[in-house]
Design a protein around this motif. Structure first.
Motif, PDB file in Angstrom:
ATOM      1  N   GLY A  83     -51.507 -10.883  53.413  1.00 52.24           N
ATOM      2  CA  GLY A  83     -50.743 -11.853  54.194  1.00 52.24           C
ATOM      3  C   GLY A  83     -49.259 -11.778  53.858  1.00 52.24           C
ATOM      4  O   GLY A  83     -48.413 -11.888  54.739  1.00 52.24           O
ATOM      5  N   ALA A  84     -48.939 -11.570  52.581  1.00 54.39           N
ATOM      6  CA  ALA A  84     -47.540 -11.469  52.165  1.00 54.39           C
ATOM      7  C   ALA A  84     -46.898 -10.223  52.764  1.00 54.39           C
ATOM      8  O   ALA A  84     -45.763 -10.267  53.253  1.00 54.39           O
ATOM      9  N   ASP A  85     -47.621  -9.109  52.749  1.00 53.20           N
ATOM     10  CA  ASP A  85     -47.094  -7.868  53.337  1.00 53.20           C
ATOM     11  C   ASP A  85     -46.824  -8.066  54.829  1.00 53.20           C
ATOM     12  O   ASP A  85     -45.780  -7.663  55.339  1.00 53.20           O
ATOM     13  N   ARG A  86     -47.754  -8.703  55.512  1.00 48.78           N
ATOM     14  CA  ARG A  86     -47.606  -8.957  56.941  1.00 48.78           C
ATOM     15  C   ARG A  86     -46.417  -9.878  57.206  1.00 48.78           C
ATOM     16  O   ARG A  86     -45.603  -9.644  58.098  1.00 48.78           O
ATOM     17  N   LYS A  87     -46.297 -10.948  56.383  1.00 53.07           N
ATOM     18  CA  LYS A  87     -45.186 -11.890  56.535  1.00 53.07           C
ATOM     19  C   LYS A  87     -43.849 -11.195  56.319  1.00 53.07           C
ATOM     20  O   LYS A  87     -42.910 -11.385  57.093  1.00 53.07           O
ATOM     21  N   GLN A  88     -43.736 -10.372  55.273  1.00 53.31           N
ATOM     22  CA  GLN A  88     -42.478  -9.661  55.014  1.00 53.31           C
ATOM     23  C   GLN A  88     -42.137  -8.725  56.168  1.00 53.31           C
ATOM     24  O   GLN A  88     -40.981  -8.620  56.566  1.00 53.31           O
TER      25      GLN A  88
END
Length: 185
Positions: A144-149
């Motif tokens: 989720g963090a990778d997608r958000k970034q």
């Protein structure tokens, strides 16, 4: 962590240790009023877990790190402002754990990491406030963090140079902004 005193400022801490207390707190005022209940609910769902820890093998220059078992969102340690010090923290909860469950895609609540630093008084207690600083964070699962970034980067690339000036640049380290001390409950 840097000692950013001006020359001659606070000479009484030269050669002495200071104590810093790290906290992860809610950034939104609305959630700050119910913080105790929110944290108790988290503790009930995750017995034995902590919200915040120090990654001791990664940290440099910290002395006597402590985590109070009753304060899941707080850690403290001593450090020498004259020596190079870096603290790596681990946040063990994600921003969506404190949102109302829907059908996925929850926005997640912003947290604030705050550090309050104190000097020793004449009784050897670290109670004299020196400095406080904080920054907002959001914590996601790795994918989720990778997608958000990625989506944040894409949104930023679409902005005009004038619009980009309104945002802070990204840094290799966490930059904290000076703030008022966290009130003791």
């Amino acid at each position: 962590m840097l000692d950013n005193r001006k020359l001659g400022e606070l000479p009484e801490i030269n050669g002495k240790l200071v104590k810093s207390i790290f906290r992860v707190v809610f950034h939104d005022r609305r959630l700050q009023y119910t913080e105790h209940q929110q944290l108790e609910g988290w503790r009930w769902n995750r017995p034995g877990d902590r919200i915040l820890d120090i990654d001791i093998p990664m940290s440099v220059g910290i002395i006597d790190p402590r985590a109070n078992p009753t304060q899941l969102n707080t850690v403290e340690f001593l450090w020498d402002p004259a020596k190079r010090t870096s603290v790596f923290i681990q946040v063990h909860c994600i921003s969506t754990e404190f949102t109302m469950r829907k059908h996925g895609g929850e926005k997640g609540v912003p947290f604030r990491v705050q550090i309050d630093t104190f000097k020793e008084n004449e009784n050897g207690e670290y109670t004299e406030h020196l400095h406080s600083a904080s920054c907002q964070i959001k914590v996601f699962k790795p994918k989720g963090a990778d997608r958000k970034q990625k989506t944040d980067r894409e949104k930023m690339e679409k902005r005009t140079p004038h619009e980009k000036e309104k945002y802070q640049p990204s840094y290799e380290t966490t930059i904290l902004t000076e703030c008022s001390p966290w009130p003791e409950i």
